[in-house]
Scaffold this active site. Sequence first.
Site, PDB file in Angstrom:
ATOM      1  N   THR A 154      35.271  39.362  42.321  1.00 50.56           N
ATOM      2  CA  THR A 154      35.930  38.182  41.755  1.00 50.56           C
ATOM      3  C   THR A 154      34.938  37.032  41.625  1.00 50.56           C
ATOM      4  O   THR A 154      34.904  36.332  40.612  1.00 50.56           O
ATOM      5  CB  THR A 154      37.109  37.763  42.644  1.00 50.56           C
ATOM      6  OG1 THR A 154      37.978  38.877  42.773  1.00 50.56           O
ATOM      7  CG2 THR A 154      37.888  36.615  42.039  1.00 50.56           C
ATOM      8  N   GLU A 162      43.401  34.840  50.023  1.00 50.16           N
ATOM      9  CA  GLU A 162      42.658  34.772  48.759  1.00 50.16           C
ATOM     10  C   GLU A 162      41.400  33.931  48.908  1.00 50.16           C
ATOM     11  O   GLU A 162      40.370  34.219  48.299  1.00 50.16           O
ATOM     12  CB  GLU A 162      43.558  34.176  47.663  1.00 50.16           C
ATOM     13  CG  GLU A 162      44.765  35.023  47.334  1.00 50.16           C
ATOM     14  CD  GLU A 162      44.405  36.330  46.662  1.00 50.16           C
ATOM     15  OE1 GLU A 162      43.789  37.193  47.330  1.00 50.16           O
ATOM     16  OE2 GLU A 162      44.733  36.498  45.474  1.00 50.16           O
TER      17      GLU A 162
END
Lengths: 306, 306
Positions: free
Chosen positions: A181, A128
């Site tokens: 994101t 991530e």
Amino acid sequence: MEELKIFAPATVANLSCGFDVLGCCLENVGDEMIIRKNELNTIRITKILGQELPMETEMNVAGVSAMALLQQLKSSQGFDIEITKNIKAGSGIGSSAASSAGVVFAINKLLDEPFTPHQLIPFAMEGERLASGNPHADNVAPALLGGFTLVKSYEPLEVLSLPSLPELRVVVLHPLIELKTKDSRAVIRQQVSLKSAISQWGNLGALVSALYEKDYDLFGRSLVDEIVEPVRSILIPFFHELKQIALEKGALGFGISGSGPSVYAMCRGEESAEKVKIGLQEFYQQKAIDFDLHLSKINTTGIKII
Amino acid sequence: MEELKIFAPATVANLSCGFDVLGCCLENVGDEMIIRKNELNTIRITKILGQELPMETEMNVAGVSAMALLQQLKSSQGFDIEITKNIKAGSGIGSSAASSAGVVFAINKLLDEPFTPHQLIPFAMEGERLASGNPHADNVAPALLGGFTLVKSYEPLEVLSLPSLPELRVVVLHPLIELKTKDSRAVIRQQVSLKSAISQWGNLGALVSALYEKDYDLFGRSLVDEIVEPVRSILIPFFHELKQIALEKGALGFGISGSGPSVYAMCRGEESAEKVKIGLQEFYQQKAIDFDLHLSKINTTGIKII
């Protein structure tokens, strides 16, 4: 065991009042991965189907997650990783998390489980970090643990498994626009009003209680987001119209999935979820917006060996 | 029934991560009140023992709470109210809430319960509005419902009862300095960092889970407050030393009770609570600070008829 084939599920993080802490795991949306021991003392991404993604280990979220795990073990075992991506990158349902969580789950199994599922979370968070610059756990945790998870704290990292609601169905609508994101985080204000924050934690506390009490209506009433949704929804085509349709068709709650652009509707029962799904579908068809649409149970076990 | 004598308990609100939403009810700290029907069509505060408080109905928190209830019912029934105050005003353990909640509980009983306990909360909030300018529910709710309560939302008002932990003991230390709720609110910043807010709601979610899971250690680890404690603790003499002592003596968690100056320590079991109590007592004695000190179970029923 030399090789493992797994299903690495999509996940819905944030869930309105649970920004950065809540997430849940989907049942029938996910990637497939094959992880195989090799004799080369190195981790290789040998095949990626369904999407253009970096093949260099250090540039691939599965690669860096695998490296983090093996470094911790001081192991020189090598692995080949094949990924069949069904979850689109940047869709907001944990595409990078599925690959990151999937690979550490499989390697852990192939090495006779030196780690518990909870202990695997920090390795998957490295994926991530590569994907978004932020090593968040709210997608990798539900992928690894299944069901609903709550990130209690990051320092130290503590993740809780929460009960699920058996009749819950999740409808996920993915408008086919790209939203990174990083960009989606950029719109969020770093200072929030205390009043909104209090509303948010009142709702989150109520949502946790609803999961234990099996109170679907309270669960729905708690899916409120005064902080992120007002700004991030601007990035999603016709967000407010979609929300109104979902609630009118009987959804318990509606909000942004992860950092978007996907949106989710929580519904009680298959029939209700079907109505919501059709309502959203017809609206986007009218507006001539391309989309993917999923309807899923909550997956209470997470990654599965197939 | 013409008359009722009740015990109106003290309450600990906020509880660190639960600022403005959480509260719990104490067992053996509280006021006594006698509420009696009169023939005068008017609400009178006829006696207040133990403290100097306004006798005018409109200036007394019990008076305005009673008026709010009777106005809603369009009732002209009059009541005489006698209060024996044991909870010091401005102590931070719900002194005004005890009187406000106590009177509406008793009048409701004397009128054959036209309202449920939940429905009484807004009337008692009128007493809080008079006391602090802010009609908050986080003390009156646990006084009326017992145990732990969570204010999910104010608009609309929705209050949840949460499970309690049977072995929990609360030590409350009240430094005998005066601190008005209004002043104590004034130090709080109206903007908070998103990062701190996320920590706060992660902890609150975990605390709710801990109550359902009966997990005392998780309950303790969740009693963290990054938002209000750092600023409000400055108003409490030797707050950080007290916290250190409490945790060293085995408390699960420690924080500010309500808007202070009282502080609370949550402990598992009577023996542990006694150690914490003695530690706090000895420290304040050394520092020559006057104080009151209480040790209580969680009162799971709230106001009691005596």
